[in-house]
Every structure is written in C-alpha cells, then in structure tokens.
Write a protein that holds these residues in place. Structure first.
Motif, PDB file in Angstrom:
ATOM      1  N   GLN A 194      44.188  39.513  29.858  1.00  0.00           N
ATOM      2  CA  GLN A 194      44.190  38.649  31.045  1.00  0.00           C
ATOM      3  C   GLN A 194      43.432  37.369  30.715  1.00  0.00           C
ATOM      4  OE1 GLN A 194      42.592  40.640  34.482  1.00  0.00           O
ATOM      5  NE2 GLN A 194      42.341  38.751  35.626  1.00  0.00           N
ATOM      6  N   THR A 195      44.149  36.249  30.581  1.00  0.00           N
ATOM      7  CA  THR A 195      43.481  35.010  30.176  1.00  0.00           C
ATOM      8  C   THR A 195      43.297  34.007  31.301  1.00  0.00           C
ATOM      9  OG1 THR A 195      45.588  34.096  29.428  1.00  0.00           O
ATOM     10  CG2 THR A 195      44.213  35.218  27.766  1.00  0.00           C
ATOM     11  N   GLU A 196      43.901  34.249  32.451  1.00  0.00           N
ATOM     12  CA  GLU A 196      43.674  33.372  33.599  1.00  0.00           C
ATOM     13  C   GLU A 196      42.365  33.784  34.253  1.00  0.00           C
ATOM     14  OE1 GLU A 196      45.703  32.359  37.861  1.00  0.00           O
ATOM     15  OE2 GLU A 196      47.031  32.738  36.148  1.00  0.00           O
ATOM     16  N   THR A 197      41.524  32.807  34.562  1.00  0.00           N
ATOM     17  CA  THR A 197      40.229  33.115  35.166  1.00  0.00           C
ATOM     18  C   THR A 197      40.088  32.425  36.512  1.00  0.00           C
ATOM     19  OG1 THR A 197      39.092  31.265  34.096  1.00  0.00           O
ATOM     20  CG2 THR A 197      39.133  33.362  32.898  1.00  0.00           C
ATOM     21  N   ARG A 198      39.308  33.085  37.387  1.00  0.00           N
ATOM     22  CA  ARG A 198      39.001  32.522  38.695  1.00  0.00           C
ATOM     23  C   ARG A 198      37.778  33.251  39.215  1.00  0.00           C
ATOM     24  NH1 ARG A 198      39.991  34.290  43.600  1.00  0.00           N
ATOM     25  NH2 ARG A 198      41.431  35.892  42.873  1.00  0.00           N
ATOM     26  N   ALA A 199      36.711  32.517  39.423  1.00  0.00           N
ATOM     27  CA  ALA A 199      35.496  33.132  39.973  1.00  0.00           C
ATOM     28  C   ALA A 199      35.803  33.703  41.352  1.00  0.00           C
ATOM     29  CB  ALA A 199      34.381  32.099  40.058  1.00  0.00           C
ATOM     30  N   THR A 200      35.288  34.918  41.611  1.00  0.00           N
ATOM     31  CA  THR A 200      35.599  35.569  42.880  1.00  0.00           C
ATOM     32  C   THR A 200      34.380  35.788  43.767  1.00  0.00           C
ATOM     33  OG1 THR A 200      35.362  37.791  41.946  1.00  0.00           O
ATOM     34  CG2 THR A 200      37.562  36.789  41.854  1.00  0.00           C
ATOM     35  N   ALA A 201      33.171  35.770  43.221  1.00  0.00           N
ATOM     36  CA  ALA A 201      31.990  36.075  44.047  1.00  0.00           C
ATOM     37  C   ALA A 201      30.736  35.469  43.438  1.00  0.00           C
ATOM     38  CB  ALA A 201      31.832  37.583  44.217  1.00  0.00           C
ATOM     39  N   LEU A 202      30.692  34.153  43.373  1.00  0.00           N
ATOM     40  CA  LEU A 202      29.511  33.498  42.835  1.00  0.00           C
ATOM     41  C   LEU A 202      28.397  33.470  43.873  1.00  0.00           C
ATOM     42  CD1 LEU A 202      31.075  30.410  41.009  1.00  0.00           C
ATOM     43  CD2 LEU A 202      30.472  32.645  40.050  1.00  0.00           C
ATOM     44  N   LEU A 255      30.684  44.830  33.798  1.00  0.00           N
ATOM     45  CA  LEU A 255      32.016  44.799  34.396  1.00  0.00           C
ATOM     46  C   LEU A 255      32.006  44.110  35.760  1.00  0.00           C
ATOM     47  CD1 LEU A 255      33.268  48.342  33.381  1.00  0.00           C
ATOM     48  CD2 LEU A 255      34.004  46.134  32.435  1.00  0.00           C
ATOM     49  N   ARG A 256      30.986  44.383  36.585  1.00  0.00           N
ATOM     50  CA  ARG A 256      30.883  43.737  37.892  1.00  0.00           C
ATOM     51  C   ARG A 256      30.734  42.228  37.748  1.00  0.00           C
ATOM     52  NH1 ARG A 256      26.687  41.840  39.905  1.00  0.00           N
ATOM     53  NH2 ARG A 256      25.243  43.208  38.809  1.00  0.00           N
ATOM     54  N   GLU A 257      29.810  41.815  36.888  1.00  0.00           N
ATOM     55  CA  GLU A 257      29.583  40.382  36.690  1.00  0.00           C
ATOM     56  C   GLU A 257      30.832  39.684  36.149  1.00  0.00           C
ATOM     57  OE1 GLU A 257      27.113  38.279  37.344  1.00  0.00           O
ATOM     58  OE2 GLU A 257      25.637  39.714  38.080  1.00  0.00           O
ATOM     59  N   LEU A 258      31.544  40.343  35.263  1.00  0.00           N
ATOM     60  CA  LEU A 258      32.756  39.758  34.705  1.00  0.00           C
ATOM     61  C   LEU A 258      33.771  39.481  35.814  1.00  0.00           C
ATOM     62  CD1 LEU A 258      33.996  38.870  32.027  1.00  0.00           C
ATOM     63  CD2 LEU A 258      34.995  41.151  31.843  1.00  0.00           C
ATOM     64  N   VAL A 259      33.963  40.436  36.707  1.00  0.00           N
ATOM     65  CA  VAL A 259      34.892  40.232  37.829  1.00  0.00           C
ATOM     66  C   VAL A 259      34.401  39.106  38.722  1.00  0.00           C
ATOM     67  CG1 VAL A 259      35.862  41.273  39.915  1.00  0.00           C
ATOM     68  CG2 VAL A 259      35.790  42.585  37.787  1.00  0.00           C
ATOM     69  N   GLU A 260      33.121  39.125  39.090  1.00  0.00           N
ATOM     70  CA  GLU A 260      32.589  38.117  39.997  1.00  0.00           C
ATOM     71  C   GLU A 260      32.673  36.712  39.427  1.00  0.00           C
ATOM     72  OE1 GLU A 260      29.346  41.062  42.182  1.00  0.00           O
ATOM     73  OE2 GLU A 260      28.629  39.506  40.826  1.00  0.00           O
ATOM     74  N   GLU A 261      32.379  36.557  38.147  1.00  0.00           N
ATOM     75  CA  GLU A 261      32.307  35.219  37.546  1.00  0.00           C
ATOM     76  C   GLU A 261      33.628  34.725  36.981  1.00  0.00           C
ATOM     77  OE1 GLU A 261      27.588  35.421  36.346  1.00  0.00           O
ATOM     78  OE2 GLU A 261      29.063  35.549  34.746  1.00  0.00           O
ATOM     79  N   THR A 262      34.551  35.641  36.664  1.00  0.00           N
ATOM     80  CA  THR A 262      35.795  35.213  36.016  1.00  0.00           C
ATOM     81  C   THR A 262      37.063  35.746  36.671  1.00  0.00           C
ATOM     82  OG1 THR A 262      35.996  37.078  34.476  1.00  0.00           O
ATOM     83  CG2 THR A 262      34.575  35.224  33.801  1.00  0.00           C
ATOM     84  N   GLY A 263      36.952  36.783  37.493  1.00  0.00           N
ATOM     85  CA  GLY A 263      38.135  37.408  38.070  1.00  0.00           C
ATOM     86  C   GLY A 263      38.869  38.320  37.110  1.00  0.00           C
ATOM     87  N   VAL A 264      38.382  38.462  35.896  1.00  0.00           N
ATOM     88  CA  VAL A 264      39.041  39.309  34.899  1.00  0.00           C
ATOM     89  C   VAL A 264      38.733  40.774  35.209  1.00  0.00           C
ATOM     90  CG1 VAL A 264      39.175  39.904  32.450  1.00  0.00           C
ATOM     91  CG2 VAL A 264      39.005  37.504  33.135  1.00  0.00           C
ATOM     92  N   MET A 286      23.869  33.127  33.779  1.00  0.00           N
ATOM     93  CA  MET A 286      22.695  32.877  34.551  1.00  0.00           C
ATOM     94  C   MET A 286      22.766  33.591  35.883  1.00  0.00           C
ATOM     95  SD  MET A 286      20.911  30.408  33.071  1.00  0.00           S
ATOM     96  CE  MET A 286      21.234  29.688  31.538  1.00  0.00           C
ATOM     97  N   SER A 287      23.736  34.390  36.089  1.00  0.00           N
ATOM     98  CA  SER A 287      23.954  34.994  37.392  1.00  0.00           C
ATOM     99  C   SER A 287      22.740  35.766  37.879  1.00  0.00           C
ATOM    100  CB  SER A 287      25.145  35.940  37.314  1.00  0.00           C
ATOM    101  OG  SER A 287      25.326  36.598  38.526  1.00  0.00           O
ATOM    102  N   ALA A 288      22.337  35.500  39.092  1.00  0.00           N
ATOM    103  CA  ALA A 288      21.323  36.311  39.748  1.00  0.00           C
ATOM    104  C   ALA A 288      22.050  37.419  40.495  1.00  0.00           C
ATOM    105  CB  ALA A 288      20.506  35.446  40.701  1.00  0.00           C
ATOM    106  N   GLU A 289      21.316  38.212  41.268  1.00  0.00           N
ATOM    107  CA  GLU A 289      21.978  39.296  41.978  1.00  0.00           C
ATOM    108  C   GLU A 289      23.116  38.748  42.811  1.00  0.00           C
ATOM    109  OE1 GLU A 289      19.669  42.269  43.914  1.00  0.00           O
ATOM    110  OE2 GLU A 289      18.019  41.957  42.534  1.00  0.00           O
ATOM    111  N   THR A 290      24.199  39.501  42.890  1.00  0.00           N
ATOM    112  CA  THR A 290      25.404  38.978  43.514  1.00  0.00           C
ATOM    113  C   THR A 290      25.952  39.860  44.617  1.00  0.00           C
ATOM    114  OG1 THR A 290      26.641  39.969  41.710  1.00  0.00           O
ATOM    115  CG2 THR A 290      26.120  37.635  41.520  1.00  0.00           C
ATOM    116  N   THR A 291      25.128  40.616  45.292  1.00  0.00           N
ATOM    117  CA  THR A 291      25.600  41.335  46.459  1.00  0.00           C
ATOM    118  C   THR A 291      25.915  40.319  47.534  1.00  0.00           C
ATOM    119  OG1 THR A 291      23.333  41.619  47.194  1.00  0.00           O
ATOM    120  CG2 THR A 291      24.310  43.450  45.983  1.00  0.00           C
TER     121      THR A 291
END
Length: 180
Positions: free
Chosen positions: A117-125, A72-81, A1-6
């Motif tokens: 990489q199976t550990e997750t951590r949101a980085t920029a919600l 790829l950007r959303e994946l990093v922002e939402e999961t840290g992967v 559901m991510s909206a723009e994440t700048t």
C-alpha cells in the motif's frame, strides 16, 4: 514525533498532546514498499516550517500497549497504511531533543515493516502533529544517500543500505544516542 494519539474527551477530533517529560517509550516503523523504498514523514517546528527534517512514522506507547501494537497504531494514524507485515525490531536508540518548546527524551524501537500500500493519508494526527507534520514521501536508498535534508535517525541511508544488502540483524542494533 507523535505524542499520545487517543481521541479528545468527546471521542472526536485530534487528541491533546500529553507528553510532560521523562523518558518516553516510542515505537517507530521502517516501512518498505515492494521497490524497497522507505516511507518518511516531513516534520518541522510548529512555529518555524524552515526548521525541518524527515523521520520514520511512529510515536509513544499508550497505556498497556506493546511496542508492536504502538507501531501499528501509529502507522495507521500518521499514514493511513493498514496493509502491513510487521517484522522484527531492527534498531533501538535513546535520544533527547528540543521540540515545540519542550525537551523530549525518548527510548525508540525501530520495527521493520513491509507493505504493498503506497498511497498515504494521515487519519488521526494529534493537535501538535497537525501543526508540525507537512506530509510523507517514499525514498529510495540512493535518494536518501544523496539528500541534503536532515533525516532521523542520523545515518539512516547507511542503515537502510545495510538492511537491504544483509537483511535484518539477528538482534536489534543499538544506535548511537542522539542528544540535540
């Protein structure tokens, strides 16, 4: 559901959510680990945690980025992967649904991706994501098939089983339009 994440105007903190309607171009990720488990995020209506569901990471394209870049950007922002091998587009779908007091209309592309990489951590919600994303979980295909929770896209267990049995489709499969 991510909206723009700048980032916010000062370059720090969560970005404001800027979706104002219209057809939103979205990139989603079907992320599989070495055991063929899929990563899903747990979301809910911001003011009603009991109205919940599971969904693949992803969100709206920003500026001139491609679907692959957004995935790829959303994946990093939402999961840290970050350790990801992005594969082909598996599926596309159009959907419309109410969320957070607005009507969302989306054209979604689902990319296959693999990671160790199976550990997750949101980085920029975003602000909205902070209020509506409750965590992440790796699911086996069997667990997904037995789940009683709501999962998007619908039929994800069946789609994942076919992907694991047959491999990616030769060209993206168009999923049923979902209007809620």
């Amino acid at each position: 559901m991510s909206a723009e994440t700048t980032r916010g105007a000062d370059g720090t903190g969560p970005a404001p959510d800027t979706y104002e309607g219209g057809l939103r171009r979205v990139a989603r990720v079907v992320l599989l680990d070495p055991d063929d488990r899929i990563l899903l995020l747990h979301g809910h209506e911001p003011d009603n945690p009991a109205d919940d569901w599971w969904f693949t990471p992803g969100g709206g394209l920003e500026g001139t980025e491609t679907h692959a870049e957004a995935a790829l950007r959303e994946l990093v922002e939402e999961t840290g992967v970050t350790d990801v091998e992005l594969g082909p587009v598996l599926w596309t779908r159009r959907c419309a649904f109410p969320f957070a007091g607005r009507r969302w209309e989306q054209d979604e592309w689902y990319f296959l991706a693999r990671t160790t990489q199976t550990e997750t951590r949101a980085t920029a919600l975003t602000e909205l994501e902070r209020r509506s994303v409750a965590g992440a979980r790796w699911w086996t295909c069997r667990e997904l098939g037995l789940a009683h929770e709501t999962v998007y896209p619908t039929r994800l267990a069946e789609l994942l089983r076919r992907l694991l049995d047959e491999g990616p489709p030769a060209s993206p499969e168009v999923l049923d339009t979902e209007i809620v």
